[in-house]
Design an enzyme around this catalytic site. Structure first.
Site, PDB file in Angstrom:
ATOM      1  N   ASP A 309      35.733  40.527  47.690  1.00  0.00           N
ATOM      2  CA  ASP A 309      35.507  39.850  46.398  1.00  0.00           C
ATOM      3  C   ASP A 309      35.937  38.394  46.477  1.00  0.00           C
ATOM      4  OD1 ASP A 309      34.955  39.321  43.691  1.00  0.00           O
ATOM      5  OD2 ASP A 309      36.934  39.988  43.045  1.00  0.00           O
ATOM      6  N   CYS A 614      42.725  45.277  31.944  1.00  0.00           N
ATOM      7  CA  CYS A 614      42.823  44.771  30.570  1.00  0.00           C
ATOM      8  C   CYS A 614      44.226  44.931  29.997  1.00  0.00           C
ATOM      9  CB  CYS A 614      41.828  45.480  29.657  1.00  0.00           C
ATOM     10  SG  CYS A 614      40.111  45.084  30.020  1.00  0.00           S
ATOM     11  N   HIS A 615      44.838  46.107  30.216  1.00  0.00           N
ATOM     12  CA  HIS A 615      46.110  46.404  29.543  1.00  0.00           C
ATOM     13  C   HIS A 615      47.332  45.966  30.354  1.00  0.00           C
ATOM     14  CE1 HIS A 615      44.369  48.428  26.071  1.00  0.00           C
ATOM     15  NE2 HIS A 615      43.524  49.016  26.893  1.00  0.00           N
TER      16      HIS A 615
HETATM   17 CA    CA Z   1      34.125  39.260  41.528  1.00  0.00          CA
END
Ligand code: CA
Length: 709
Positions: A309, A614-615
């Site tokens: 990534d 998110c949390h």
């Molecule tokens: Ca990405």
């Protein structure tokens, strides 16, 4: 020679007068007209009113509270004394740039359930303004043009088929040659990346360039994609392939070329994406296109067969640079993978590639092939469980960098982000992360109880001043932690940067000496800008914490929802921020369950893979998204309904019914309740606190030392 007549002289004088007027007007009404200041995206303001002699007198002139409290990533645009800036859920605000008065706002009515389709918060990086139009993208992949004066809708175009694929837009459009250019995000979920061009006058779609090939059985859109398909294997199109153009799009006026940065492949794991190998063009690349037709011109792939990534979507900066006795037209680029690239932008050929941050996935780039020499450590499929640096959280992400022609330095917000990667076989699930990597053993979660302390030390960060010619460090300014904001540089020998520890800092551009700090009350991710009205210079920044890094990491355990705001400064101003009381009391929670340690471990693993982005790590959220350790009782009582039946879908909480079983949710619940009780225990004062603090400090320092180089 013909004698000049009175009329000739008068005409010349008129011309000179009008030129002077224009210059004067420019000096008095200096705006910030496009995303990176101008087409070169150097983020350098020529204004000198605020400088290294007087910056200590800088104070708050006005602030504007946005409607939400999630991450702000926008670069404001200032044209003719009006500031156009975006907030959460793709809201657009037009503000009087001198006073902060709201002139109009536009709510594009993004369905809140679509919030679950973005990896990294419901952010937006800004508008483009031209020809009396304000153009922006929405989280549900629409492109919208508004009347700059009234905020009325002029046109709206759906850019992607979101019935079929979970596309989102968070990037700022760019405008050139009467066309609007915008891409999209979604490569964590599975989409096929592309960039589109749209008519500025009507919104009509003009051309589309896909960054990765589709199913060969359907034929190819272009020769470039046919060639790209030879670098793929398996059935990549079933996951979409990725390569999304979610941030940088730059028009080169001199060469009449458009440059795009492309994202990671889907899934991240190359063995699953393309089982037979191959570089997987054109993911994690810079691609040059013909702006009129969208035709391919050249590409350079920065991370061949990207496995981590890394992406190449980060800011593309254009410059002219002396190189081996010649002035070369170049691109400067500092993508997530930790290397600084200098590319000849006429051909796409690298001139030099050197690391600007610590990297252990590759040792260097070969100077003949310009390919990275990968390490065994970086290959997590063969060596599972190694710490890889940088990781998906990036040595440098979308946070804008800046250049100062006076110092010849590029200023890069750098973060150290070691993470453990393990292969995870996944079946494609629509609307879920499909990355083929297990992040369970990520250091940010593997150490309950020490999470935030270890985290902030481990993910350290600094502002790096980098000489792009010698490819070497000039200076660095250490910050409290990583994930710090974008950068502005000015002709006043200054650099401005917001930090994750809620400060806006001004330092000298030549030496990095901090001269001024302002308490922003909330972490800052966006880049500051500068403009002038009637000769008075202003500094502006969008302050709001969140985004990919911010939702996981933060520097304090304050139980407060921080207000996301636009802040504007000028010399001698003495206003203060409005008092906002968003503090949260610790509420009563259900008793601790009698969960086994196996159940808690499984809960932690599932939480990490499904809830953490998110949390937050250690179930400690940025508070703009609910902290699961401090919910109203009704949500604990209906935990399964919220997670597996979409009870809170309209608020942006995804329905995990297709990926999590009732048992899974019970394990997550047990882990959440465990952390909720741990939080309450932590907050009970104890005489052992000072000793515990020292022990935690020592242990986290040892852990950080052990993990990093
Ligand atoms: Ca990405």
């Amino acid at each position: 020679m013909k004698k000049a007549t009175y009329n000739d002289i008068a005409a010349s004088l008129a011309l000179i007068t009008s030129l002077l007027l224009t210059l004067n007007a420019k000096a008095e009404q200096e705006g910030w007209l496009s995303h990176g200041y101008d087409y070169r995206e150097q983020r350098f303001s020529p204004l000198t009113g605020i400088n290294d002699k007087n910056v200590a007198e800088l104070g708050l002139e006005w602030s504007f509270d946005t409607d939400f409290n999630r991450g702000l990533e926008a670069t404001p645009i200032v044209v003719n004394g009006v500031m156009y800036v975006t907030g959460n859920w793709s809201f657009v605000y037009a503000l009087n740039a001198r006073t902060g008065e709201l002139l109009w706002k536009y709510d594009p009515q993004v369905p809140r359930a679509w919030g679950a389709m973005g990896c990294c918060d419901v952010v937006n990086r800004g508008v483009a303004v031209e020809d009396g139009k304000v153009v922006f993208g929405t989280f549900d992949a629409r492109l919208i043009a508004l009347d700059a004066t009234t905020g009325e809708l002029l046109w709206e175009t759906r850019t992607a088929d979101i019935e079929q694929w979970p596309y989102t837009i968070t990037g700022a459009p760019r405008i050139a040659k009467g066309k609007v250019f915008i891409g999209n995000g979604g490569a964590e979920y599975g989409v096929r990346g592309f960039i589109g061009a749209y008519d500025l006058a009507t919104g009509e779609a003009l051309w589309r360039f896909y960054t990765v090939p589709g199913n060969p059985a359907n034929g190819f859109e272009s020769e470039a994609l046919e060639q790209a398909a030879a670098t793929w294997s398996g059935k990549w199109w079933e996951f979409g392939g990725g390569g999304t153009v979610w941030d940088s799009i730059v028009y080169d006026e001199e060469l009449d070329q458009l440059y795009i940065g492309t994202g990671n492949g889907t899934p991240w794991n190359r063995n699953q994406r393309s089982p037979g190998g191959g570089d997987n063009l054109y993911i994690s690349s810079i691609v040059a296109l013909n702006p009129d037709t969208g035709d391919y011109i050249w590409h350079y792939q920065e991370t061949p067969a990207d496995n981590w990534d890394f992406t190449s979507t980060q800011q593309i900066m254009l410059a002219d640079m002396p190189w081996q006795g010649k002035l070369r037209k170049v691109i400067w680029h500092a993508p997530k993978n930790g290397f600084f690239f200098v590319l000849d932008r006429e051909s796409g050929t690298p001139l030099s590639i050197e690391p600007y941050a610590y990297t252990n996935w590759a040792t260097h780039y070969d100077k003949k092939t310009w390919r990275p020499v990968e390490t065994a450590e970086g290959n997590y499929q063969a060596n599972p469980g190694a710490y890889i640096t940088p990781s998906s959280l990036a040595a440098h992400n979308w946070y804008p960098m800046a250049y100062n022609p006076g110092t010849g330095l590029v200023y890069i917000p750098v973060t150290r982000t070691p993470s453990v990667y393990d292969e995870l076989q996944t079946d494609f699930v629509w609307g879920r992360w499909n990355v083929g990597v297990e992040i369970e053993k990520n250091p940010i979660t593997g150490m309950p109880g020490l999470n935030q302390k270890v985290l902030t030390k481990l993910y350290s960060g600094h502002l790096l001043a980098w000489n792009p010619i010698t490819q070497s460090e000039a200076w660095r300014l250490e910050h409290a932690s990583g994930g710090n904001g974008g950068v502005l540089s000015t002709a006043g020998n200054l650099v401005f940067q917001g930090t994750s520890s809620a400060e806006l800092i001004a330092a000298t551009a030549d030496t990095g000496t901090p001269l001024w700090r302002y308490d922003t009350e909330v972490g800052v991710m966006a880049a500051p800008i500068s403009y002038a009205i009637d000769g008075e210079q202003y500094i502006a920044v969008a302050a709001g914490w969140g985004g990919a890094f911010g939702l996981i990491v933060r520097l304090d355990e304050k139980n407060v929802i921080p207000q996301s705001r636009i802040l504007v400064f000028k010399l001698g101003a003495k206003n203060s921020l409005p008092v906002s009381d968003n503090s949260l009391e610790l509420v009563e929670i259900p008793p601790q369950t009698d969960a086994t340690s196996e159940q808690l471990d499984e809960g932690l693993r599932l939480y990490t893979n499904h809830c953490l982005v998110c949390h937050g790590a250690g179930v400690s959220s940025a508070k703009s998204i609910p902290d699961l350790r401090n919910l109203p009782m009704v949500f604990y009582e209906n935990f399964d309904k919220v997670v597996r039946e979409g009870m809170m879908e309209s608020a942006g909480m995804p329905n995990f019914g297709k990926v999590l079983s009732k048992n899974d949710v019970q394990d997550i619940y047990a882990y959440v309740i465990y952390e909720a009780h741990a939080l309450r225990k932590e907050q009970e004062p104890s005489i052992f606190d000072p000793i515990i603090n020292v022990i935690e400090d020592v242990v986290s320092t040892i852990i950080v030392w052990w993990i990093t180089d």
